[in-house]
Design a protein around this motif. Sequence first.
Motif, mmCIF file in Angstrom:
data_model
loop_
_atom_site.group_PDB
_atom_site.id
_atom_site.type_symbol
_atom_site.label_atom_id
_atom_site.label_comp_id
_atom_site.label_asym_id
_atom_site.label_seq_id
_atom_site.Cartn_x
_atom_site.Cartn_y
_atom_site.Cartn_z
ATOM 1 N N ASP A 114 0.874 -1.181 0.000
ATOM 2 C CA ASP A 114 0.000 0.000 0.000
ATOM 3 C C ASP A 114 0.908 1.227 0.000
ATOM 4 O O ASP A 114 1.776 1.345 0.872
ATOM 5 N N HIS A 183 -1.506 2.254 9.374
ATOM 6 C CA HIS A 183 -2.083 0.987 9.835
ATOM 7 C C HIS A 183 -1.088 -0.144 9.649
ATOM 8 O O HIS A 183 -0.194 -0.063 8.808
ATOM 9 N N HIS A 190 -5.631 -3.509 5.926
ATOM 10 C CA HIS A 190 -5.786 -2.726 7.155
ATOM 11 C C HIS A 190 -5.778 -3.661 8.350
ATOM 12 O O HIS A 190 -6.723 -4.397 8.576
ATOM 13 N N ALA A 214 1.905 0.666 7.397
ATOM 14 C CA ALA A 214 1.757 1.680 6.360
ATOM 15 C C ALA A 214 1.784 3.033 7.076
ATOM 16 O O ALA A 214 0.966 3.290 7.955
ATOM 17 N N GLU A 216 1.332 6.965 6.616
ATOM 18 C CA GLU A 216 0.664 7.767 5.586
ATOM 19 C C GLU A 216 0.143 9.105 6.085
ATOM 20 O O GLU A 216 -1.035 9.242 6.381
ATOM 21 N N GLU A 247 2.504 7.941 1.167
ATOM 22 C CA GLU A 247 2.445 6.705 1.957
ATOM 23 C C GLU A 247 3.469 5.672 1.475
ATOM 24 O O GLU A 247 3.701 5.526 0.268
#
Length: 265
Positions: A114, A183, A190, A214, A216, A247
């Motif tokens: 991600d 996350h 997630h 992640a 972001e 991110e």
Amino acid sequence: MLARLRGRDIELKTAGELEAMRASGALVARTLAAVVELAKPGVSTGELDALAEQTIRDGGAVPSFLGYHGYPASICASVNEQIVHGIPSPAQVLRDGDLVSVDCGAILDGWHGDSAVTILVGAVSEADRRLSAACEAALHAGIAAVLPGGRLSDISHAVQSACVAAGERDGVEYGIVAEYGGHGIGTSMHMDPFLPNHGEPGHGPRLRVGMALAVEPMLTAGDPETRELEDGWTVVTADGGRAVHWEHSVAVTEDGPRILTLPAD
Ligand code: MF3
Ligand code: CO
């Protein structure tokens, strides 16, 4: 993602599993690079989405956003006052001076990557260029705090401090979006824990080798208050000011942070 994870059970990855995540992340990076290349005045965000989906599928992966809680596309493309979760559309044609944040996720061999970048379309204003640079710097400050033995909120604090420092340098006060944040990531997009983009250091779960997060940050030129559009997805600034989003997915390793969503070495 929306602030709602609680941080109890954080998935730990083996070295081999992190290699698999690295492959997934490299594909996300390749996809974003292709999107950045295409994003020019006159190109629609729908075209960016089509290219992203094709790149992900050509890489043997599946777009993780497509169908996620009913989300209708493979990327989020958030233009100007849109912060995150903008739905790409053939009707949304990029214009000179636009800021478009493109968020992309893929699942390769069961592992998620991600990552998001903000693209400066054509000749953007100096203020917008600085806003995006501040957010990218905040991302990298947060990444530098992804250290074994550290605490989750050390990352939050590093992001916040970098935003404040950039604002002081630029003579403005950037807004940090509080309702959304980073996350955990791995076998799902997630996962626990939720990672706020602000806070005091020294709190939250201890960071351990094998965790992946992640990071972001989302920054606004004006007030960071958000509003969701009637489409049920697009998050915009309440005051209509511009917003940016950067991110990376990052692993905690013995040697420090390892960015998983970089192009293949
Ligand atoms: N990367 C986004 C986030 O962490 C996920 C977008 S999911 C979608 O918030 F369904 F909105 F695409
Ligand atoms: Co994310």
